[in-house]
Design a protein around this motif. Structure first.
Motif, short mmCIF file in Angstrom:
data_model
loop_
_atom_site.label_atom_id
_atom_site.label_comp_id
_atom_site.label_asym_id
_atom_site.label_seq_id
_atom_site.Cartn_x
_atom_site.Cartn_y
_atom_site.Cartn_z
N SER A 94 0.82 -1.21 0.00
CA SER A 94 0.00 0.00 0.00
C SER A 94 0.85 1.26 0.00
O SER A 94 0.57 2.21 -0.74
N TRP A 115 2.38 1.54 -3.55
CA TRP A 115 1.34 1.74 -4.57
C TRP A 115 0.76 3.15 -4.48
O TRP A 115 0.48 3.77 -5.50
N PHE A 146 -5.59 4.68 -0.39
CA PHE A 146 -5.40 3.50 0.45
C PHE A 146 -6.50 2.46 0.21
O PHE A 146 -6.23 1.27 0.11
N SER A 159 -5.82 0.46 -2.74
CA SER A 159 -4.74 -0.51 -2.55
C SER A 159 -5.28 -1.77 -1.85
O SER A 159 -4.88 -2.88 -2.18
N LEU A 160 -6.20 -1.58 -0.91
CA LEU A 160 -6.79 -2.74 -0.24
C LEU A 160 -7.64 -3.56 -1.21
O LEU A 160 -7.64 -4.79 -1.16
#
Length: 157
Positions: A85, A88, A113, A116-117
């Motif tokens: 994360s 990225w 974020f 990214s998850l």
């Protein structure tokens, strides 16, 4: 990111190379993270602050105790997710940088974020990249779900 930079979607082999490169780095980071836990436990054991009870050693305790096992494995996952994360959200992991790839939103901005998850949870441990071979826009499954793209950056002039 400059909107006048012309990029093209990243191909499968380039993505695979970046994943392999990043995997080596993540393994090293995880080894350090786990080493810190083991070293801390051994230091606490030598000072008499903790004991392993019926467990053979720190590894046995961390992998088989009903509570410590969950906490330890959660920590390992946290390090892995945090690594991906963090990079990225900046646009590139070290492997992506080496292979001139960039992760971005369609407007060229960095992902958030939450994206990214979504990427991590839909990547199927890298198998989501197989859709690049069949998708006309060369999108991986995780890119489709997170509404982002991986592009191949042009050579620097």
């Amino acid at each position: 990111m400059n909107s006048q930079v012309h990029t093209k979607p990243a191909g499968f082999l380039r993505r695979l190379a970046a994943i392999f490169y990043d995997a080596l780095i993540i393994i090293a980071v995880e080894m350090i993270a786990v080493g810190i836990v083991i070293a801390t436990m051994e230091a606490l054991l030598s000072q008499g602050i903790i004991n392993y009870g019926s467990y053979i050693d720190a590894s046995d305790l961390l992998n088989h105790h009903p509570v410590w096992s969950i906490l330890f494995h959660g920590y390992v996952v946290f390090v892995w997710v945090g690594f991906l994360s963090f990079f990225w959200m900046k646009g590139q992991t070290l492997g992506m940088r080496a292979w001139k790839l960039r992760l971005q939103n369609e407007d060229g901005s960095n992902i958030r974020f939450g994206q990214s998850l979504i990427r991590i949870s839909t990547s199927l441990f890298g198998l989501g990249n197989l859709t690049v071979l069949f998708d006309s826009e060369k999108r991986a499954l995780q890119d489709m779900w997170a509404k982002c793209q991986v592009v191949h950056l042009p050579k620097a002039v």
